[in-house]
Motif scaffolding. Structure first.
Motif: not given
Length: 254
Positions: A76-86
């Motif tokens: 999870x620490x490596x998953x950035x939700x905003x980046x994935x959303x973009x």
């Protein structure tokens, strides 16, 4: 110590204990959260079944950056939700995307797809537009049943050009009308002149300019509710709505 002071002290001790317990719980949750891995994807597509530009497998492929960056089993620490959303919203078929992490290791992915309304058919290019005039490319995977607008020019400016805005208003009116959305199948645009073609008739309807389109659509309603049913849907070769308060009909050759 007075009774009141004792009660006050007990309350302070109780609130302090509760605060410490909350901090401890949050610390444990945060630690568990940071050590959690993405175990599954819970993908939901708004109005799924109405448009098929993308399915859940396509959304996962976008999240995985088309097999370059797999997110399953990633910390999870490596998953950035905003980046994935973009990453998901970069698709021309996605209107919006909201992603959130759950403590159980599941990733909630909520996606809203674009809603095409009109298919624009130019001499060299074809595409859809939505209610705002946003350009949407055609899909090899799915074709929607939309009214076709053939046009001499595809260089629309629905945001700034007043003339184009009025045309878009007319198109949106037609699309959102139960009567016209099913009866009008094609509109031809040549400069500032429109011609309509109906599902039930071979008659060419010369609409003229889209200036004062509200009045002309009222005449269209009279034509389709009273004149065509009485005279016959193919009695006329051409009908003109261009003239003020007039419906001019030209009989078909026999």
């Amino acid at each position: 110590m007075k009774v009141f002071d004792k009660i006050k002290l007990r309350r302070e001790i109780r609130w302090t204990a509760m605060a410490l317990l909350l901090i401890a719980t949050l610390s444990i949750s945060a630690s568990k959260y940071q050590n959690q891995h993405c175990k599954s994807l819970q993908i939901s597509i708004e109005d799924e079944g109405k448009t098929y530009f993308l399915d859940k497998q396509d959304i996962q492929a976008l999240l995985d950056s088309n097999s370059r960056d797999f997110i399953l089993n990633t910390n999870y620490a490596l998953l950035h939700t905003k980046k994935l959303e973009r990453r998901v919203k970069n698709s021309p078929y996605v209107e919006d995307c909201q992603i959130s992490k759950n403590l159980d290791g599941s990733l909630d992915v909520k996606v809203a797809l674009v809603k095409p309304s009109i298919r624009i058919l130019g001499a060299k290019e074809s595409f859809y537009i939505d209610a705002t005039g946003k350009k949407i490319p055609l899909s090899k995977k799915y074709t929607i049943n939309a009214i076709i607008l053939t046009t001499d020019s595809i260089n629309f400016d629905f945001k700034s050009n007043i003339d184009d805005k009025k045309l878009l208003d007319l198109l949106n009116f037609i699309v959102n009308s139960d009567i016209w959305n099913t009866n009008i199948v094609q509109i031809n645009k040549n400069k500032k002149n429109l011609k309509f073609y109906l599902q039930l008739s071979n008659t060419e309807i010369d609409f003229g300019s889209w200036e004062n389109w509200e009045e002309k659509m009222q005449k269209m309603e009279i034509l389709c509710k009273f004149i065509f049913p009485k005279k016959g849907w193919n009695t006329y070769q051409k009908v003109s709505l261009k003239y003020h308060q007039q419906i001019v009909c030209e009989y078909a050759k026999r």
